[in-house]
Design an enzyme around this catalytic site. Structure first.
Site, PDB file in Angstrom:
ATOM      1  N   PHE A 161       0.996   5.647 -25.747  1.00  0.00           N
ATOM      2  CA  PHE A 161       1.922   4.522 -25.702  1.00  0.00           C
ATOM      3  C   PHE A 161       1.274   3.330 -25.009  1.00  0.00           C
ATOM      4  CE2 PHE A 161       4.328   8.469 -25.339  1.00  0.00           C
ATOM      5  CZ  PHE A 161       5.344   8.327 -26.270  1.00  0.00           C
ATOM      6  N   ASP A 162       1.509   2.148 -25.560  1.00  0.00           N
ATOM      7  CA  ASP A 162       1.259   0.926 -24.811  1.00  0.00           C
ATOM      8  C   ASP A 162       2.352   0.817 -23.743  1.00  0.00           C
ATOM      9  OD1 ASP A 162       0.246  -1.614 -24.101  1.00  0.00           O
ATOM     10  OD2 ASP A 162       1.699  -2.580 -25.428  1.00  0.00           O
TER      11      ASP A 162
END
Length: 300
Positions: A161-162
């Site tokens: 995930f960013d």
């Protein structure tokens, strides 16, 4: 069949075009219209569809049920097809022996309307508009991009995930976009002990954490990673935010602006979620990637 009362549900909605390769039939629809498309699907309904971008991820998600006692993972098919033209899709599901039993065939209407009714925590599609609408309903959602190959890590499911505008809100990213890096860094230092507000994927990460909590760390069938352009000193607020949420992240990569693609390939992500199209384009050459059209980077 009724749901087991003591089971916790992780429910993922998937569009038919993400699960299977429907490029040929979609081309018929775009060039010849709905009637020709419907006839094409009926004429080919005994022809098994090729696997789509999301197929390996869906297969791994469903295999999680082999490892768990107190959770149940379910994949829901959402499709603009009618039940008649969607028969080919279900025939392909049966061919691949995927345990998918629930579906909504919407006859040309928007399928995202049924996401909350099914209790979904994640929606994956190839249609950006459906994804935006799902996000507006408060459900984590991403547009899957055509991508390259990934390294195989057996049955372990690896999510990446960013941070800003994905796991976290875009409150800090707005400062960076409007005032620059120096103002962003100053704000993050001053707010280091103030947890960030949750972004669209916070609840989904929490659901993954709940599953991980059933296993010793070295035996979990799920692994998670934060892959962010942040660097020190902006890392502290992120770490303290996750601590305040009581949510586990197995790996945290603070890249200070370095290109994420090589790191995602080394990590072996089954899917990576990011809000910025340029990062998604680079990552999709190496790992399956979902664009999250949320936050300041996607306005206008």
């Amino acid at each position: 069949m009724s749901k087991t009362a003591d089971k916790k549900q992780l429910v993922i909605a998937i569009s038919s075009r993400a699960l299977f390769n429907l490029d040929d039939s979609h081309r018929v629809f775009m060039e010849q219209g709905l009637d020709a498309y419907a006839q094409y699907q009926i004429d080919h309904e005994e022809q098994v569809l090729e696997k789509g971008e999301a197929y390996p991820l869906v297969e791994k998600l469903l295999r999680l049920n082999d490892h768990m006692e107190h959770h149940q993972v379910e994949v829901i098919l959402l499709s603009r097809n009618s039940a008649d033209t969607g028969l080919r899709v279900f025939n392909s599901i049966q061919h691949y022996q995927l345990p998918i039993t629930r579906a909504a065939f919407c006859g040309g209407q928007d399928p995202y309307r049924y996401i909350n009714a099914f209790g979904c925590q994640l929606f994956l599609s190839t249609d950006p508009q459906d994804v935006r609408r799902a996000l507006s309903e408060g459900v984590a959602a991403a547009t899957l991009l055509a991508g390259g190959h990934k390294r195989e890590y057996g049955d372990q499911l690896r999510f990446a995930f960013d941070g800003d505008a994905v796991l976290f809100s875009d409150e800090s990213e707005r400062i960076y976009k409007s005032q620059g890096l120096a103002a962003f860094s100053k704000n993050e230092q001053q707010s280091a002990r103030q947890p960030l507000t949750g972004g669209p994927f916070k609840a989904f990460l929490a659901a993954l954490h709940s599953i991980q909590s059933e296993f010793p760390r070295d035996q979990s069938p799920i692994r998670t990673a934060l892959v962010t352009a942040r660097s020190a000193p902006a890392h502290e607020r992120v770490i303290r935010t996750l601590r305040a949420w009581d949510i586990r992240i197995d790996e945290s990569l603070f890249l200070g602006g370095l290109t994420k693609a090589a790191f995602l390939k080394a990590y072996g992500a089954d899917v990576f979620f990011d809000d910025q199209e340029v990062h998604c384009s680079e990552a999709s050459r190496h790992v399956p990637t979902g664009h999250v059209p949320h936050g300041v980077a996607n306005e206008g």
